[in-house]
Design an enzyme around this catalytic site. Structure first.
Site, PDB file in Angstrom:
ATOM      1  N   ARG A   3     -11.019 -23.464  23.563  1.00 39.21           N
ATOM      2  CA  ARG A   3     -10.796 -22.062  23.185  1.00 39.21           C
ATOM      3  C   ARG A   3     -11.965 -21.468  22.397  1.00 39.21           C
ATOM      4  NH1 ARG A   3      -5.133 -19.170  21.562  1.00 39.21           N
ATOM      5  NH2 ARG A   3      -6.047 -17.104  21.349  1.00 39.21           N
ATOM      6  N   LYS A  53      -8.831 -15.961  30.351  1.00 41.30           N
ATOM      7  CA  LYS A  53      -8.324 -16.244  29.002  1.00 41.30           C
ATOM      8  C   LYS A  53      -7.086 -17.129  29.072  1.00 41.30           C
ATOM      9  CE  LYS A  53      -7.425 -14.823  24.420  1.00 41.30           C
ATOM     10  NZ  LYS A  53      -7.624 -13.936  23.310  1.00 41.30           N
ATOM     11  N   LYS A  97      -3.211 -15.369  19.078  1.00 39.46           N
ATOM     12  CA  LYS A  97      -3.867 -15.353  17.765  1.00 39.46           C
ATOM     13  C   LYS A  97      -3.463 -14.072  17.051  1.00 39.46           C
ATOM     14  CE  LYS A  97      -8.056 -18.114  18.194  1.00 39.46           C
ATOM     15  NZ  LYS A  97      -9.539 -18.086  18.191  1.00 39.46           N
ATOM     16  N   HIS A 130     -15.368  -3.544  16.493  1.00 42.89           N
ATOM     17  CA  HIS A 130     -15.418  -4.981  16.764  1.00 42.89           C
ATOM     18  C   HIS A 130     -16.198  -5.265  18.057  1.00 42.89           C
ATOM     19  CE1 HIS A 130     -14.204  -9.157  17.059  1.00 42.89           C
ATOM     20  NE2 HIS A 130     -13.732  -8.917  18.266  1.00 42.89           N
ATOM     21  N   GLU A 147     -15.913  -7.351  25.522  1.00 38.69           N
ATOM     22  CA  GLU A 147     -15.116  -8.567  25.762  1.00 38.69           C
ATOM     23  C   GLU A 147     -15.028  -8.855  27.264  1.00 38.69           C
ATOM     24  OE1 GLU A 147     -14.357 -10.419  23.223  1.00 38.69           O
ATOM     25  OE2 GLU A 147     -13.777  -9.207  21.495  1.00 38.69           O
ATOM     26  N   HIS A 161     -19.255 -14.094  18.980  1.00 40.31           N
ATOM     27  CA  HIS A 161     -18.449 -13.714  17.819  1.00 40.31           C
ATOM     28  C   HIS A 161     -18.971 -14.277  16.501  1.00 40.31           C
ATOM     29  CE1 HIS A 161     -15.812 -12.232  20.880  1.00 40.31           C
ATOM     30  NE2 HIS A 161     -14.887 -11.865  20.025  1.00 40.31           N
ATOM     31  N   GLU A 220      -7.169 -24.242  19.638  1.00 43.79           N
ATOM     32  CA  GLU A 220      -8.611 -24.378  19.411  1.00 43.79           C
ATOM     33  C   GLU A 220      -8.948 -25.679  18.673  1.00 43.79           C
ATOM     34  OE1 GLU A 220     -10.257 -20.480  18.551  1.00 43.79           O
ATOM     35  OE2 GLU A 220     -12.043 -21.429  17.713  1.00 43.79           O
ATOM     36  N   ASN A 242     -15.156 -17.384  21.829  1.00 46.33           N
ATOM     37  CA  ASN A 242     -15.858 -16.762  20.703  1.00 46.33           C
ATOM     38  C   ASN A 242     -17.344 -16.556  20.984  1.00 46.33           C
ATOM     39  OD1 ASN A 242     -13.834 -16.218  18.752  1.00 46.33           O
ATOM     40  ND2 ASN A 242     -13.604 -18.408  18.479  1.00 46.33           N
ATOM     41  N   ARG A 296      10.295 -16.467   9.260  1.00 47.58           N
ATOM     42  CA  ARG A 296       9.632 -17.633   9.880  1.00 47.58           C
ATOM     43  C   ARG A 296       9.431 -17.474  11.383  1.00 47.58           C
ATOM     44  NH1 ARG A 296      13.150 -20.020   6.279  1.00 47.58           N
ATOM     45  NH2 ARG A 296      12.102 -20.660   4.364  1.00 47.58           N
ATOM     46  N   HIS A 356     -19.004 -11.392  14.052  1.00 43.99           N
ATOM     47  CA  HIS A 356     -18.213 -11.349  12.817  1.00 43.99           C
ATOM     48  C   HIS A 356     -19.123 -11.191  11.600  1.00 43.99           C
ATOM     49  CE1 HIS A 356     -14.486 -13.523  14.693  1.00 43.99           C
ATOM     50  NE2 HIS A 356     -14.531 -12.244  14.983  1.00 43.99           N
TER      51      HIS A 356
HETATM   52  P1  NAD Z   1      -8.186  -0.893  17.459  1.00 47.85           P
HETATM   53  O1  NAD Z   1      -6.927  -1.614  17.570  1.00 47.85           O
HETATM   54  O2  NAD Z   1      -8.673  -0.504  16.113  1.00 47.85           O
HETATM   55  O3  NAD Z   1      -8.069   0.406  18.356  1.00 47.85           O
HETATM   56  C1  NAD Z   1      -9.179   1.259  18.446  1.00 47.85           C
HETATM   57  C2  NAD Z   1      -8.871   2.714  18.078  1.00 47.85           C
HETATM   58  O4  NAD Z   1      -8.367   3.369  19.217  1.00 47.85           O
HETATM   59  C3  NAD Z   1      -7.841   2.921  16.974  1.00 47.85           C
HETATM   60  O5  NAD Z   1      -8.246   4.032  16.221  1.00 47.85           O
HETATM   61  C4  NAD Z   1      -6.568   3.223  17.734  1.00 47.85           C
HETATM   62  O6  NAD Z   1      -5.687   4.007  16.971  1.00 47.85           O
HETATM   63  C5  NAD Z   1      -7.112   3.983  18.926  1.00 47.85           C
HETATM   64  N1  NAD Z   1      -6.369   3.836  20.165  1.00 47.85           N
HETATM   65  C6  NAD Z   1      -5.851   2.687  20.662  1.00 47.85           C
HETATM   66  N2  NAD Z   1      -5.350   2.907  21.883  1.00 47.85           N
HETATM   67  C7  NAD Z   1      -5.526   4.212  22.168  1.00 47.85           C
HETATM   68  C8  NAD Z   1      -5.234   5.018  23.289  1.00 47.85           C
HETATM   69  N3  NAD Z   1      -4.678   4.520  24.395  1.00 47.85           N
HETATM   70  N4  NAD Z   1      -5.543   6.332  23.219  1.00 47.85           N
HETATM   71  C9  NAD Z   1      -6.145   6.842  22.112  1.00 47.85           C
HETATM   72  N5  NAD Z   1      -6.477   6.127  21.028  1.00 47.85           N
HETATM   73  C10 NAD Z   1      -6.177   4.822  21.066  1.00 47.85           C
HETATM   74  O7  NAD Z   1      -9.396  -1.706  18.145  1.00 47.85           O
HETATM   75  P2  NAD Z   1      -9.473  -2.806  19.308  1.00 47.85           P
HETATM   76  O8  NAD Z   1     -10.868  -2.775  19.749  1.00 47.85           O
HETATM   77  O9  NAD Z   1      -8.403  -2.636  20.315  1.00 47.85           O
HETATM   78  O10 NAD Z   1      -9.160  -4.176  18.557  1.00 47.85           O
HETATM   79  C11 NAD Z   1     -10.079  -4.760  17.665  1.00 47.85           C
HETATM   80  C12 NAD Z   1      -9.386  -5.853  16.910  1.00 47.85           C
HETATM   81  O11 NAD Z   1      -8.944  -6.862  17.808  1.00 47.85           O
HETATM   82  C13 NAD Z   1     -10.259  -6.560  15.894  1.00 47.85           C
HETATM   83  O12 NAD Z   1      -9.591  -6.613  14.674  1.00 47.85           O
HETATM   84  C14 NAD Z   1     -10.449  -7.948  16.460  1.00 47.85           C
HETATM   85  O13 NAD Z   1     -10.623  -8.922  15.458  1.00 47.85           O
HETATM   86  C15 NAD Z   1      -9.176  -8.128  17.218  1.00 47.85           C
HETATM   87  N6  NAD Z   1      -9.240  -9.128  18.289  1.00 47.85           N
HETATM   88  C16 NAD Z   1      -8.254 -10.064  18.302  1.00 47.85           C
HETATM   89  C17 NAD Z   1      -8.238 -11.017  19.297  1.00 47.85           C
HETATM   90  C18 NAD Z   1      -7.122 -12.012  19.376  1.00 47.85           C
HETATM   91  O14 NAD Z   1      -7.200 -12.944  20.180  1.00 47.85           O
HETATM   92  N7  NAD Z   1      -6.061 -11.864  18.598  1.00 47.85           N
HETATM   93  C19 NAD Z   1      -9.240 -11.020  20.287  1.00 47.85           C
HETATM   94  C20 NAD Z   1     -10.219 -10.039  20.236  1.00 47.85           C
HETATM   95  C21 NAD Z   1     -10.214  -9.090  19.228  1.00 47.85           C
HETATM   96  N1  GLY Z   2     -10.615 -14.009  21.073  1.00 43.57           N
HETATM   97  C1  GLY Z   2     -10.697 -15.406  20.797  1.00 43.57           C
HETATM   98  C2  GLY Z   2      -9.444 -16.154  21.102  1.00 43.57           C
HETATM   99  O1  GLY Z   2      -8.452 -15.587  21.484  1.00 43.57           O
HETATM  100  O2  GLY Z   2      -9.419 -17.353  20.934  1.00 43.57           O
END
Ligand code: NAD
Ligand code: GLY
Length: 365
Positions: free
Chosen positions: A242, A225, A143, A266, A185, A249, A235, A246, A121, A253
């Site tokens: 919040r 942010k 998130k 992404h 972003e 997005h 949100e 997006n 939890r 998405h």
């Molecule tokens: P990712 O986490 O897939 O990383 C991208 C790639 O780079 C992967 O293959 C990883 O292994 C590699 N990598 C990461 N860091 C590295 C480094 N320093 N050196 C070499 N390789 C490296 O992609 P991302 O773009 O970081 O994240 C995308 C995700 O984030 C999506 O799923 C999206 O929905 C999510 N997201 C979440 C939020 C949130 O608020 N929680 C906000 C925006 C995006």
């Molecule tokens: N990336 C959208 C949020 O964090 O709300």
């Protein structure tokens, strides 16, 4: 080691976001303190990070068990990987006072964060973002979650990290395509809240990981942010809030889900979504056509696509959009640009105008 701190103000769930070179060592010191107090810790990372940062992953592994996800990229945000994460935490005997360290991009942060939110939890977790996208966006705000076949991030929880350590040195090994995806972003933050930041991005394209401006740019995005999240953590605001984060997005998405996860990164889908959202905004008279053109040019200048690389069918993209979490009372909710530097939510966008934006970006009926 020079570092800056942005505080996310959320009452008793407030936390610091530390930004700067060498901060991975500060995260290790936090782990050491917890371990010395008898609190078990575990870490998650991706195959890409494990291969690119072996020395630091070894440092972590000397202190705590590290699970490398079986899949990399978007497909790792799955129910299968989540179940594996839970089993791993249980097998390592992580208790309620334990902690999870997420070393990776947004995928690892979202997956490990959700594992931490749900295991027993909820246990503490620390974000150690390794991508530009994770540093400016996903590691901040709490998130967490995974994808379903039906859509992105459809299962998850709000679970704020205990601290974020954004070590800009780790960006040295990030592949250029992934770095560019993070810029989407960054551009988003300028568009929705800071016209001056957007102008800097126009004037300094493309930015590289070691550009002198980058730490300040990351800091500004985190400040934006943090302020938005502090005002509307879950949100729930009727307007704005919040949901503004997006921007791009709703389109993005839909593109990811229709093209198949992994076809577009992404950030690439968000970049195309930003251009579609800007065109829609211009179409509806919210911003000028020149501003929409500037959005497309800036996206391109930072190595990102400003339209679909290959045509995608409209119908599944509209269906994905209707499943978007921003749908309220059955109405589609868009984030529009009210000029560069200001964004608004809108529930009254005629569907044919959204379709026109999709088609202008390369969708086909
Ligand atoms: P990712 O986490 O897939 O990383 C991208 C790639 O780079 C992967 O293959 C990883 O292994 C590699 N990598 C990461 N860091 C590295 C480094 N320093 N050196 C070499 N390789 C490296 O992609 P991302 O773009 O970081 O994240 C995308 C995700 O984030 C999506 O799923 C999206 O929905 C999510 N997201 C979440 C939020 C949130 O608020 N929680 C906000 C925006 C995006
Ligand atoms: N990336 C959208 C949020 O964090 O709300």
């Amino acid at each position: 080691m020079s570092a800056e701190t942005v505080q996310v103000e959320l009452g008793d769930r407030s936390y610091p976001v530390r930004i700067g070179a060498g901060l991975r060592h500060e995260a290790l010191a936090v782990a050491d303190r917890r371990l010395a107090a008898g609190q078990r810790c575990a870490a998650f990372t991706s195959p890409g990070v494990a291969a690119a940062q072996p020395a630091f992953v070894a440092e972590l592994a000397r202190r705590m068990p590290v699970l490398v996800t079986a899949a990399d990229g978007e497909t790792a945000k799955s129910a299968g990987e989540l179940a594996r994460a839970w089993d791993f935490l249980a097998a390592q005997g992580i208790a309620r006072d334990g902690a999870v360290f997420a070393l990776g991009g947004g995928v690892i942060g979202d997956l490990a964060g959700f594992a931490a939110a749900s295991y027993q939890r909820g246990v503490d977790f620390y974000q150690l973002p390794t991508t530009l996208l994770a540093m400016v966006d996903s590691s901040v705000g709490g998130k967490t979650g995974i994808n379903l076949a039906a859509g992105k991030n459809l299962v998850g929880a709000f679970h704020q990290p205990t601290a974020v350590f954004a070590d800009t040195d780790l960006l040295a090994t990030l592949p250029p395509r992934e770095f560019a995806a993070g810029m989407a972003e960054v551009i988003k933050h300028g568009l929705l809240a800071d016209a001056e930041l957007f102008r800097q991005l126009q004037a300094n394209a493309p930015l590289a990981w070691d550009h002198a401006l980058l730490p300040a740019v990351i800091r500004r995005c985190v400040e934006i942010k943090a302020a938005v999240v502090a005002g509307d953590e879950r949100e729930t605001s009727a307007t704005g809030g919040r949901a503004l984060l997006n921007l791009g997005h709703t389109f993005g998405h839909a593109i990811e889900a229709t093209a198949g996860y992994g076809t577009y990164l992404h950030g690439e889908a968000v970049a195309i979504g930003l251009v579609m959202a800007a065109r829609l905004s211009a179409d509806l008279g919210r911003c000028t056509a020149a501003e929409a053109t500037a959005v497309a040019a800036t996206v391109r200048a930072h190595g990102l696509p400003d339209r679909l690389r290959a045509p995608l069918p409209l119908a599944p993209m509209l269906a994905a959009m209707r499943r978007d979490k921003k749908v309220r009372a059955g109405k589609l909710r868009f984030v529009l640009l009210q000029g560069v530097g200001t964004a608004v939510t809108a529930d009254d966008v005629p569907e044919d105008r959204a379709i026109a934006a999709f088609v202008a970006g390369g969708a086909v009926a």
